[in-house]
Design a protein around this motif. Sequence first.
Motif, PDB file in Angstrom:
ATOM      1  N   ARG A 151       2.687   4.617  13.533  1.00  0.00           N
ATOM      2  CA  ARG A 151       1.505   3.810  12.987  1.00  0.00           C
ATOM      3  C   ARG A 151       1.509   3.517  11.476  1.00  0.00           C
ATOM      4  NH1 ARG A 151      -0.922   6.521  17.552  1.00  0.00           N
ATOM      5  NH2 ARG A 151      -1.437   4.789  18.933  1.00  0.00           N
ATOM      6  N   GLN A 152       2.277   4.300  10.751  1.00  0.00           N
ATOM      7  CA  GLN A 152       2.148   4.336   9.261  1.00  0.00           C
ATOM      8  C   GLN A 152       0.700   4.883   8.732  1.00  0.00           C
ATOM      9  OE1 GLN A 152       6.070   1.187   8.486  1.00  0.00           O
ATOM     10  NE2 GLN A 152       3.890   0.748   7.619  1.00  0.00           N
ATOM     11  N   CYS A 153       0.423   5.933   9.048  1.00  0.00           N
ATOM     12  CA  CYS A 153      -0.883   6.552   8.438  1.00  0.00           C
ATOM     13  C   CYS A 153      -0.660   7.853   8.379  1.00  0.00           C
ATOM     14  CB  CYS A 153      -1.904   5.953   9.165  1.00  0.00           C
ATOM     15  SG  CYS A 153      -2.244   6.621  10.654  1.00  0.00           S
TER      16      CYS A 153
ATOM     17  N   ARG B 259       0.989  -1.077   0.033  1.00  0.00           N
ATOM     18  CA  ARG B 259       0.069  -0.050   0.036  1.00  0.00           C
ATOM     19  C   ARG B 259       0.993   1.261   0.084  1.00  0.00           C
ATOM     20  NH1 ARG B 259      -2.702  -0.963   5.755  1.00  0.00           N
ATOM     21  NH2 ARG B 259      -0.444  -1.504   5.974  1.00  0.00           N
TER      22      ARG B 259
ATOM     23  N   ARG C   7      -3.159  11.288   8.152  1.00  0.00           N
ATOM     24  CA  ARG C   7      -4.345  11.734   8.541  1.00  0.00           C
ATOM     25  C   ARG C   7      -4.737  12.843   7.824  1.00  0.00           C
ATOM     26  NH1 ARG C   7      -3.758  14.797  12.489  1.00  0.00           N
ATOM     27  NH2 ARG C   7      -1.556  14.436  13.069  1.00  0.00           N
TER      28      ARG C   7
ATOM     29  N   PRO D  91      -3.980   4.040   5.874  1.00  0.00           N
ATOM     30  CA  PRO D  91      -2.481   3.394   6.144  1.00  0.00           C
ATOM     31  C   PRO D  91      -1.506   3.253   5.078  1.00  0.00           C
ATOM     32  CG  PRO D  91      -4.483   1.871   5.956  1.00  0.00           C
ATOM     33  CD  PRO D  91      -5.221   3.371   5.702  1.00  0.00           C
ATOM     34  N   TYR D  92      -0.536   3.160   5.222  1.00  0.00           N
ATOM     35  CA  TYR D  92       0.489   2.873   4.105  1.00  0.00           C
ATOM     36  C   TYR D  92       1.637   2.105   4.645  1.00  0.00           C
ATOM     37  CZ  TYR D  92       3.472   6.200   6.699  1.00  0.00           C
ATOM     38  OH  TYR D  92       4.296   6.860   7.750  1.00  0.00           O
ATOM     39  N   ASP D  93       2.201   1.468   3.667  1.00  0.00           N
ATOM     40  CA  ASP D  93       3.482   0.679   3.733  1.00  0.00           C
ATOM     41  C   ASP D  93       4.614   1.552   3.362  1.00  0.00           C
ATOM     42  OD1 ASP D  93       1.985  -1.742   4.627  1.00  0.00           O
ATOM     43  OD2 ASP D  93       1.765  -1.987   2.215  1.00  0.00           O
TER      44      ASP D  93
END
Length: 384
Positions: free
Chosen positions: A90-92, A10, A94, A102-104
């Motif tokens: 948290r890898q996201c 992602r 806002r 969310p992202y990788d």
Amino acid sequence: MNTLSDTPRRIVVVGNGIAGLTACDTLRAEGFDGSITIIGDEPVAPYSRPALSKALLRDGDDLTSHLLPEATHGATERRGMAAVGVDVARQCVRLADGDAVPYDALVIATGTRARRLVRGHRSDPGEEYTVRTLADALALRARLASRPSVVVVGGGPLGMEIASGAVAAGCATTLVSQGMPLASQLGAWLAARLHHAALAQGLAIMTTGCAEVVTRDGSSVVTLGDGTVIEAEVIVSAIGDVPNVEWLTTSGLLTGGALVVDTRGLVRPNIAAAGDVAAFPHAGRVARVPLWTSAIDQAKVAAAALLRPDAPELAFQQYFWTEAFGVSLKAIGPTPVAGEPEIAEGTAEQGVFRWRHSNGPWTAVALDYRIPIPKLRRLTTLGA
Ligand SMILES: Cc1cc2nc3c(=O)[nH]c(=O)nc-3n(C[C@H](O)[C@H](O)[C@H](O)COP(=O)(O)OP(=O)(O)OC[C@H]3O[C@@H](n4cnc5c(N)ncnc54)[C@H](O)[C@@H]3O)c2cc1C
């Protein structure tokens, strides 16, 4: 090579300008078949920003010069939506509507906004116009149609292009510049060519150390360092840009307030940045180079670096062009240039000119002369 477990599935791209678009295209060209979400706060598809101060101000009713081919990257586009923060742990990302994406892996491509003379006035066109977005350019274009008197503050390429558009629209136009327009960006020899063309077309030029917009008797005027007051119906400023990094303030990604990337466009192993927002190492310093092809080159490198550790480093060579007052200029290599050039092709009026900098590199410039860019580029390496 990345292992299966650390290959992103992602990818989120924040900023839907040319750097964001190029990052998405590059991810696909690299074989990435996972999900891409691109978040942009402008309500429209990416467009050619350079066209805004050139053809878009001058063309007739056919408002197409800024259009880019439709995107083919297949990303989920969230237009008209600002990112307001990123949680790196948290890898996201806002969003303004409260959503969290969310992202990788993440690409930051939020560009810049216009610096303004009147602080605190975000968009009061009665006071001060700027040209950064399509909406800005269309608003100014509509205003120029009634041929108001215009003062443009800022003698860089953008100020000169806007002044050229105003003169072409039939407006009595004054340009306020710190020294000869374009001299600090291009050098005196090249600046003189555009300066003469501008004067010949009726542009009034005033030089000053500083200019301000102040309110006198209920209307806005421009005041110069020596006390001169310039009254005009329209005030446009073109005094530089400010990186859009506020949404990253608490992310831990900024260094001294700047978004600094490495030679492959990375801020972290899974976070890249590209385009006007990013400061990158080149020519012995770390700086932003807010130019169109720089944004494209950076985005290609940065997107590839998120997918494979053997992705190449940025091999940066500056390319810049401008069009104003009937003069067209394309420059490859560092500017400003000093002194007289050699003529590589054409004549002293219309041709290709070259300068060698004391520290080694060449700059090749085509003035009112058609030459393929690869050929112009070769002239920066040949005959050294
Ligand atoms: C009028 C004008 C003329 C120009 N002419 C030339 C030229 O002739 N030659 C040249 O080389 N360069 C030129 N440039 C510079 C060139 O256009 C830029 O270098 C290039 O557009 C940078 O692309 P970018 O994608 O990095 O940033 P941008 O084009 O600024 O795109 C960033 C996008 O991210 C959006 N964004 C910002 N913050 C957020 C957020 N928090 N959440 C979501 N979205 C966000 C912005 O609204 C914008 O849509 C010109 C620039 C202007 C303004």
